[in-house]
Design an enzyme around this catalytic site. Structure first.
Site, PDB file in Angstrom:
ATOM      1  N   ASP A  63       1.012  -1.606  -0.120  1.00 28.48           N
ATOM      2  CA  ASP A  63       0.081   0.141  -0.278  1.00 28.48           C
ATOM      3  C   ASP A  63       0.759   1.198  -0.101  1.00 28.48           C
ATOM      4  O   ASP A  63       2.222   1.007   0.885  1.00 28.48           O
ATOM      5  CB  ASP A  63      -0.890   0.126   1.236  1.00 28.48           C
ATOM      6  CG  ASP A  63      -2.439   0.926   1.210  1.00 28.48           C
ATOM      7  OD1 ASP A  63      -2.408   2.125   0.237  1.00 28.48           O
ATOM      8  OD2 ASP A  63      -3.237   0.984   1.080  1.00 28.48           O
ATOM      9  N   GLY A  67      -3.928   6.554   0.455  1.00 28.02           N
ATOM     10  CA  GLY A  67      -5.098   6.140  -0.780  1.00 28.02           C
ATOM     11  C   GLY A  67      -5.509   6.032  -1.690  1.00 28.02           C
ATOM     12  O   GLY A  67      -4.712   6.954  -2.369  1.00 28.02           O
ATOM     13  N   SER A 115       1.888  -0.490  -5.746  1.00 31.86           N
ATOM     14  CA  SER A 115       1.705  -1.864  -6.308  1.00 31.86           C
ATOM     15  C   SER A 115       2.648  -2.590  -7.466  1.00 31.86           C
ATOM     16  O   SER A 115       3.002  -3.289  -7.494  1.00 31.86           O
ATOM     17  CB  SER A 115      -0.023  -2.598  -6.257  1.00 31.86           C
ATOM     18  OG  SER A 115      -0.378  -2.149  -6.713  1.00 31.86           O
ATOM     19  N   HIS A 135      -9.808   0.838  -6.611  1.00 32.14           N
ATOM     20  CA  HIS A 135     -11.622   0.729  -7.177  1.00 32.14           C
ATOM     21  C   HIS A 135     -10.974   1.470  -8.687  1.00 32.14           C
ATOM     22  O   HIS A 135     -12.883   0.500  -9.204  1.00 32.14           O
ATOM     23  CB  HIS A 135     -12.453   0.395  -6.590  1.00 32.14           C
ATOM     24  CG  HIS A 135     -12.289   0.079  -4.788  1.00 32.14           C
ATOM     25  ND1 HIS A 135     -10.939  -1.172  -5.392  1.00 32.14           N
ATOM     26  CD2 HIS A 135     -12.891  -0.528  -4.508  1.00 32.14           C
ATOM     27  CE1 HIS A 135     -11.563  -1.859  -3.841  1.00 32.14           C
ATOM     28  NE2 HIS A 135     -12.624  -2.039  -3.876  1.00 32.14           N
ATOM     29  N   ASP A 161     -14.887  -6.390  -2.445  1.00 26.14           N
ATOM     30  CA  ASP A 161     -15.944  -5.531  -2.765  1.00 26.14           C
ATOM     31  C   ASP A 161     -16.336  -5.779  -4.488  1.00 26.14           C
ATOM     32  O   ASP A 161     -16.558  -4.881  -5.650  1.00 26.14           O
ATOM     33  CB  ASP A 161     -15.205  -4.025  -2.957  1.00 26.14           C
ATOM     34  CG  ASP A 161     -14.242  -3.590  -1.888  1.00 26.14           C
ATOM     35  OD1 ASP A 161     -15.416  -3.733  -0.658  1.00 26.14           O
ATOM     36  OD2 ASP A 161     -13.422  -3.333  -1.713  1.00 26.14           O
TER      37      ASP A 161
HETATM   38 MG    MG Z   1     -12.006  -3.662   0.111  1.00 27.67          MG
END
Ligand code: MG
Length: 201
Positions: A63, A67, A115, A135, A161
């Site tokens: 990560d 954010g 990543s 996402h 998700d």
């Molecule tokens: Mg998630």
């Protein structure tokens, strides 16, 4: 340890999903090390750490801690507590604090980077891959393409998700789940709420 732990850790993983994630991770951990993309404050990381310790392996936690789109200042999932001294989003201090509080620093290896950058230089075969990063379609596709090839045979790919209904979000995770199913490289293991698991053939 039970999945009821870590209730005070910020995150977006309901307890029932955490329990299922642990079950699948336990299978993957028999095959090789675990790697997650998208650690945020460490909620899923701590669950995976329990599993890794039990299996005498490790969790690589990828990560950049800056954010995703939805975490930025002014966006829906922004949290004012997670900012650095410049006012920019930063979940790394909170992530490290949580690893320390729950004594997971021995089995979690944080990789603070994009990543895609890590994937380009990665050589360690994996038993379990948890994709829960950005996402946007670009981010999800890059994570799938960059990381799925590092899974060992019988290793598990789990995507978070995934929602078929666009109104609920999760179109990009849904898209990479479809890609994985159609690739011929995986067989479906199961679906639970917004989690999808596939096994590398
Ligand atoms: Mg998630």
């Amino acid at each position: 340890m039970a999945a009821t732990e870590f209730e005070d850790v910020k995150g977006f993983l309901p307890m029932e999903e955490a329990e299922k994630l642990r079950q699948w991770a336990t299978l993957g951990a028999q095959v090789g090390p675990l790697l997650e993309i998208g650690s945020y404050c460490g909620l899923s990381t701590l669950h995976l750490a329990d599993v890794a310790r039990e299996a005498n392996t490790v969790v690589f936690a990828v990560d950049h801690h800056r954010g995703s789109e939805e975490h930025q200042v002014g966006e829906f999932f922004h949290d004012d507590a997670l900012t650095d001294d410049q006012g920019d989003f930063d979940s790394l201090p909170e992530f490290r604090r949580n690893l320390k509080r729950y004594q997971a620093e021995d089995v979690v290896i944080p990789l603070v980077a994009l990543s895609t950058t890590v994937a380009r230089h990665w050589t360690t075969p994996l038993g379990f891959l948890f994709i829960d990063g950005g996402h946007s379609l670009d981010a999800a596709l890059a994570d799938y393409r960059g990381w799925s090839s590092h899974l060992l045979r019988d290793g598990l790919l789990v995507i978070h998700d995934v929602f078929a209904n666009a109104a609920k979000g999760g179109q990009a995770p849904h898209a990479i789940w479809q890609l994985a199913k159609q690739s011929g490289l995986f067989e479906e293991v199961g679906s639970f709420q917004s989690l999808r698991a596939l096994k590398r053939l």
